[in-house]
Enzyme design. Structure first.
Site, PDB file in Angstrom:
ATOM      1  N   SER A  11       0.830  -1.207   0.000  1.00  0.00           N
ATOM      2  CA  SER A  11       0.000   0.000   0.000  1.00  0.00           C
ATOM      3  C   SER A  11       0.860   1.250   0.000  1.00  0.00           C
ATOM      4  CB  SER A  11      -0.917   0.008   1.228  1.00  0.00           C
ATOM      5  OG  SER A  11      -1.839  -1.047   1.201  1.00  0.00           O
ATOM      6  N   HIS A  37      -3.110   6.239   3.874  1.00  0.00           N
ATOM      7  CA  HIS A  37      -3.522   4.834   3.963  1.00  0.00           C
ATOM      8  C   HIS A  37      -4.818   4.694   4.751  1.00  0.00           C
ATOM      9  CE1 HIS A  37      -2.979   0.574   5.559  1.00  0.00           C
ATOM     10  NE2 HIS A  37      -2.939   0.416   4.258  1.00  0.00           N
TER      11      HIS A  37
END
Length: 203
Positions: A11, A37
Site C-alpha cells: 500500500s 492509507h
C-alpha cells in the site's frame, strides 16, 4: 513477512507512486503515508500540515500520557505500539465530574473534558479527532497559560468549526499534525499517534 505487514508495505509503495512527499522529512513521510492509507485519500497529503514532529516523539519517549477527545480515538491507538513504554491513554469525556460540569458551565462535554485534562495533565500529548470545540478550548487554554501541550494531533472532522479550529492550531507554535479543511476524524488522530509511537520505537 507477516501478511498484514506485506499488504501495508505494498500500500505504501502505491501511495508513494501517487503523491509527492518531497516537502516532508523522512519522519514526516511516515505520518503522511499512514494518513493517506487510513483515509484512502491521496489528497490528504496535500492537506496535511506538520510542525515540530520531533517534539511529539520526544514527549512519548519521556513517558507523556496521551489524552484523547473521544473513546473512538482511544480505540484506534494500537496497543502493541505502546509496548512497555508506560504512556497512559486517557479519555475523560464520560467522567461524571465532566458530565456534571458541562451542564453547569453550558459547555460541550468535549470542551469540559479538555479543561479537566488541562488541570491534571497540562503537558500531555493530545489527540483530537472528533470535536472542534475540544481543539478550540485547548488553544484557548494554551494561550491563557493554563496548559502547554507537548504535542497535538488535531484533526477534527466536520463542517462546523472543524476547519477553523485547525487553522487556528496551525497559526500557533504548538507542536502538531493537522490538516486543512473539513476532512479528518478519530481514525486520523489515532493514526498520527500510532505513527509517533512507531517513530519513538525507531521503527
Amino acid at each position: 513477512m507477516d501478511k498484514g505487514l506485506s499488504i501495508e508495505k505494498e500500500s505504501f509503495e502505491i501511495i508513494d507512486s501517487l503523491i509527492d512527499l518531497s516537502r516532508f522529512s523522512e519522519a514526516e513521510k511516515l505520518i503522511v503515508r499512514k494518513l493517506v492509507h487510513t483515509t484512502g485519500d491521496p489528497e490528504f497529503a496535500e492537506l496535511t500540515r506538520i510542525h515540530r514532529l520531533e517534539a511529539g516523539v520526544e514527549a512519548l519517549r519521556n513517558g507523556a500520557p496521551i489524552i484523547t477527545d473521544v473513546t473512538m480515538v482511544t480505540a484506534g491507538i494500537t496497543k502493541r505500539y505502546l509496548g512497555e513504554s508506560g504512556n497512559e491513554v486517557l479519555c475523560f469525556i464520560s467522567e461524571p465530574e465532566v458530565i456534571a460540569k458541562s451542564k453547569e458551565l453550558n459547555l460541550t462535554r468535549a470542551e469540559t473534558a479538555i479543561v479537566y485534562a488541562a488541570e491534571k495533565y497540562p503537558e500531555a500529548v493530545y489527540a483530537i479527532g472528533n470535536a472542534p470545540t475540544a481543539l478550540l478550548k485547548l488553544i484557548e487554554l494554551t494561550e491563557a497559560g493554563r496548559m502547554n501541550p507537548a504535542f497535538v494531533a488535531g484533526l477534527p472532522v466536520g463542517f462546523v468549526k472543524a476547519a477553523e479550529s485547525k487553522e487556528l492550531l496551525m497559526q500557533t507554535d504548538i507542536p502538531h499534525v493537522s490538516n486543512k479543511g473539513a476532512k479528518g476524524g478519530s481514525p486520523c488522530a489515532a493514526t498520527v499517534i500510532n505513527g509517533l509511537l512507531l517513530l519513538r520505537a525507531g521503527l
